[in-house]
Scaffold this motif. Sequence first.
Motif, short mmCIF file in Angstrom:
data_model
loop_
_atom_site.label_atom_id
_atom_site.label_comp_id
_atom_site.label_asym_id
_atom_site.label_seq_id
_atom_site.Cartn_x
_atom_site.Cartn_y
_atom_site.Cartn_z
N GLU A 185 0.83 -1.20 0.00
CA GLU A 185 0.00 0.00 0.00
C GLU A 185 0.87 1.26 0.00
N ALA A 186 1.93 1.27 0.79
CA ALA A 186 2.82 2.44 0.83
C ALA A 186 3.53 2.64 -0.50
N LEU A 187 3.94 1.54 -1.13
CA LEU A 187 4.61 1.64 -2.44
C LEU A 187 3.67 2.22 -3.49
N LEU A 188 2.42 1.76 -3.50
CA LEU A 188 1.46 2.25 -4.48
C LEU A 188 1.11 3.71 -4.24
N GLU A 189 1.06 4.12 -2.97
CA GLU A 189 0.83 5.53 -2.67
C GLU A 189 2.00 6.38 -3.15
N ALA A 190 3.21 5.86 -2.97
CA ALA A 190 4.40 6.59 -3.45
C ALA A 190 4.36 6.71 -4.98
N CYS A 191 3.92 5.64 -5.65
CA CYS A 191 3.77 5.69 -7.11
C CYS A 191 2.77 6.78 -7.51
N GLY A 192 1.69 6.88 -6.75
CA GLY A 192 0.69 7.91 -7.04
C GLY A 192 1.26 9.31 -6.90
N SER A 193 2.08 9.54 -5.89
CA SER A 193 2.70 10.85 -5.70
C SER A 193 3.66 11.17 -6.84
N LEU A 194 4.43 10.18 -7.27
CA LEU A 194 5.33 10.41 -8.41
C LEU A 194 4.54 10.65 -9.68
N GLY A 195 3.36 10.03 -9.81
CA GLY A 195 2.50 10.31 -10.95
C GLY A 195 2.02 11.75 -10.94
N LEU A 196 1.75 12.29 -9.75
CA LEU A 196 1.35 13.70 -9.63
C LEU A 196 2.48 14.63 -10.02
N VAL A 197 3.72 14.23 -9.73
CA VAL A 197 4.89 15.01 -10.16
C VAL A 197 4.91 15.10 -11.68
N ALA A 198 4.71 13.95 -12.33
CA ALA A 198 4.71 13.92 -13.79
C ALA A 198 3.59 14.79 -14.35
N SER A 199 2.41 14.73 -13.74
CA SER A 199 1.28 15.54 -14.21
C SER A 199 1.57 17.03 -14.06
N ALA A 200 2.19 17.39 -12.94
CA ALA A 200 2.51 18.80 -12.71
C ALA A 200 3.51 19.32 -13.75
N ILE A 201 4.46 18.48 -14.12
CA ILE A 201 5.45 18.87 -15.13
C ILE A 201 4.78 19.04 -16.48
N GLU A 202 3.95 18.05 -16.85
CA GLU A 202 3.29 18.10 -18.16
C GLU A 202 2.31 19.26 -18.27
N GLU A 203 1.75 19.70 -17.15
CA GLU A 203 0.82 20.83 -17.17
C GLU A 203 1.52 22.16 -17.01
N GLY A 204 2.86 22.13 -16.90
CA GLY A 204 3.63 23.37 -16.82
C GLY A 204 3.48 24.13 -15.53
N MET A 205 3.24 23.44 -14.43
CA MET A 205 3.04 24.09 -13.14
C MET A 205 4.39 24.54 -12.58
N PRO A 206 4.39 25.50 -11.63
CA PRO A 206 5.64 25.99 -11.04
C PRO A 206 6.42 24.87 -10.34
N GLU A 207 7.75 25.05 -10.25
CA GLU A 207 8.61 23.99 -9.72
C GLU A 207 8.34 23.65 -8.26
N ASP A 208 7.84 24.62 -7.48
CA ASP A 208 7.62 24.31 -6.07
C ASP A 208 6.51 23.26 -5.89
N PHE A 209 5.64 23.09 -6.90
CA PHE A 209 4.63 22.03 -6.84
C PHE A 209 5.30 20.65 -6.96
N PHE A 210 6.42 20.61 -7.68
CA PHE A 210 7.13 19.33 -7.82
C PHE A 210 7.59 18.84 -6.44
N SER A 211 8.09 19.77 -5.65
CA SER A 211 8.64 19.41 -4.33
C SER A 211 7.58 18.81 -3.42
N ILE A 212 6.37 19.36 -3.49
CA ILE A 212 5.29 18.88 -2.61
C ILE A 212 5.02 17.40 -2.85
N ASP A 213 4.89 17.02 -4.13
CA ASP A 213 4.57 15.63 -4.44
C ASP A 213 5.79 14.72 -4.28
#
Length: 516
Positions: free
Chosen positions: A456-484
């Motif tokens: 469960e913890a591994l899959l949650e970590a995968c989800g957070s890394l997926g949010l990093v990828a989404s933030a990058i693809e949507e051109g969001m500010p870099e500080d959003f990368f750090s949160i995820d």
Amino acid sequence: MMSEDTIAAIATGLTDSGIGIVRISGKGALQVGDALFRFPAAGNVSGGTGKFLSQGEDHRLYYGFVYDPRKDFTIDEVMAVAMRGPRSFTGEDTVEIQCHGGVLVMGRILEAALGQGARMAQPGEFTKRAFLNGRIDLTRAEAVMDLIRSQNDLALGASVSQLQGALWKKIERIRGEILHETAFIESALDDPEHYSLEGYPKRLLEKAAGLRLELEKLAATADNGRIRKEGIDTVILGRPNVGKSSLLNCLAGEERAIVTDVAGTTRDLLQETVRLGDLVLNLVDTAGIRPTDDVVEKIGVDRARKHAAEADLVLYVVDASGELDENDRETAALIRDKNVIVLLNKSDLPGTVREEDVWDLLEGDTGNSSQEKQAMEGRDQMQWGGEKGAPGEDSLLSDSRREDHSAGRPCRALVKTCARSGEGLDLLEKAVKDMFFQGDVASSGEVVITSMRHKEALLEACGSLGLVASAIEEGMPEDFFSIDLMGAYSCLGRITGEEVDDDLVEEIFSKFCMGK
């Protein structure tokens, strides 16, 4: 959570044995040891030599006697060792007394320790103190109990690997890479003159995708790890009087089930854990699948259906000397999406059921063209191991079916058996190995997780890394990368215990045995 109490417990089983161990740990462990242990002196056991255990060499085993000062009573002739923290399992001062393994003897020594100010240890409290003192991480602490409960070499190997830190090293490496990326982003935002973010989102996207793939692969080992640890949940299924109970008795090596010629003898579930070579099968023998007006038998049939739906493996027993009937068709319909090994039982009798009839039964109405059916039948006539052979030889398991299993689809095999004599059980073992371990049950050295908490913890970590990828693809500010990124970092920290709440720690260690 850390307590400075001195704790004591019997560290060996509460049964008469050759040797028993009473363990004492904590701030006052050496004082308790000094009060109980006496070096031998002729004619003066209660007074001893005047030398104390704490004055001896650290980690050295000494011969002497255990004495209860409150009762002025010598309990046993023992060996004792003092281990000063942090060079002990708990990281605290520890005394272990090795005595004769009688239940009364061990109880008297424990009672004497409690009389000198120690308190009774809670289940798993010694290991919990090792974790809280930083001697081991949470994955290794959990591996201790897995090691104790190991039922086979597979579980033992997985537990030892985790105890040696294989999972911890992998998780910590990935956490280190995540932390590095987070630190770079924070540094670039604070000091843009010296750290440039130009082109960085693309590099981070590749890094996040790589780490996510690695974590997904690790999470995917959970089912394999559970099977290694707990065994293969296996249900014996079939219509009445085909030899299911005889099979259970044969595998168990004893008469666990009643066997008669009367159909419907088994009405409730019979459960048994058996070893099949290197494998452990958690067997459930069930009532025969058939329509019935008998209330008790109907309950048994319903339970059989339920367990079949939840099993890792179904052993579908077919009477090779009879004819397939409507009950067989109903049974086959239940298990079309399951891993199934068909046992053509009663092979010592003249056979009337053909292998292709059984395959057709399991395939159901698939809508395949005649050419596809011919191709499937050709594959199904391959001998176990992939070599061509005559229909009905030994065991059938096609290469295509192994590929289906690896792709996440159910795998099937066929074995000819005689449950009364045990004929075909070696082929059954081969079929199970090939189905679940690609023919090799030995540990390949890969890191395998055995805990749903870890998955469960591994899959949650995968989800957070997926949010990093989404933030990058949507051109969001870099500080959003750090949160995820830090979200993934925290999820992985729950596995090793660096980011875990008190309630979870209490729950994990409450499942440990007393004295460990």
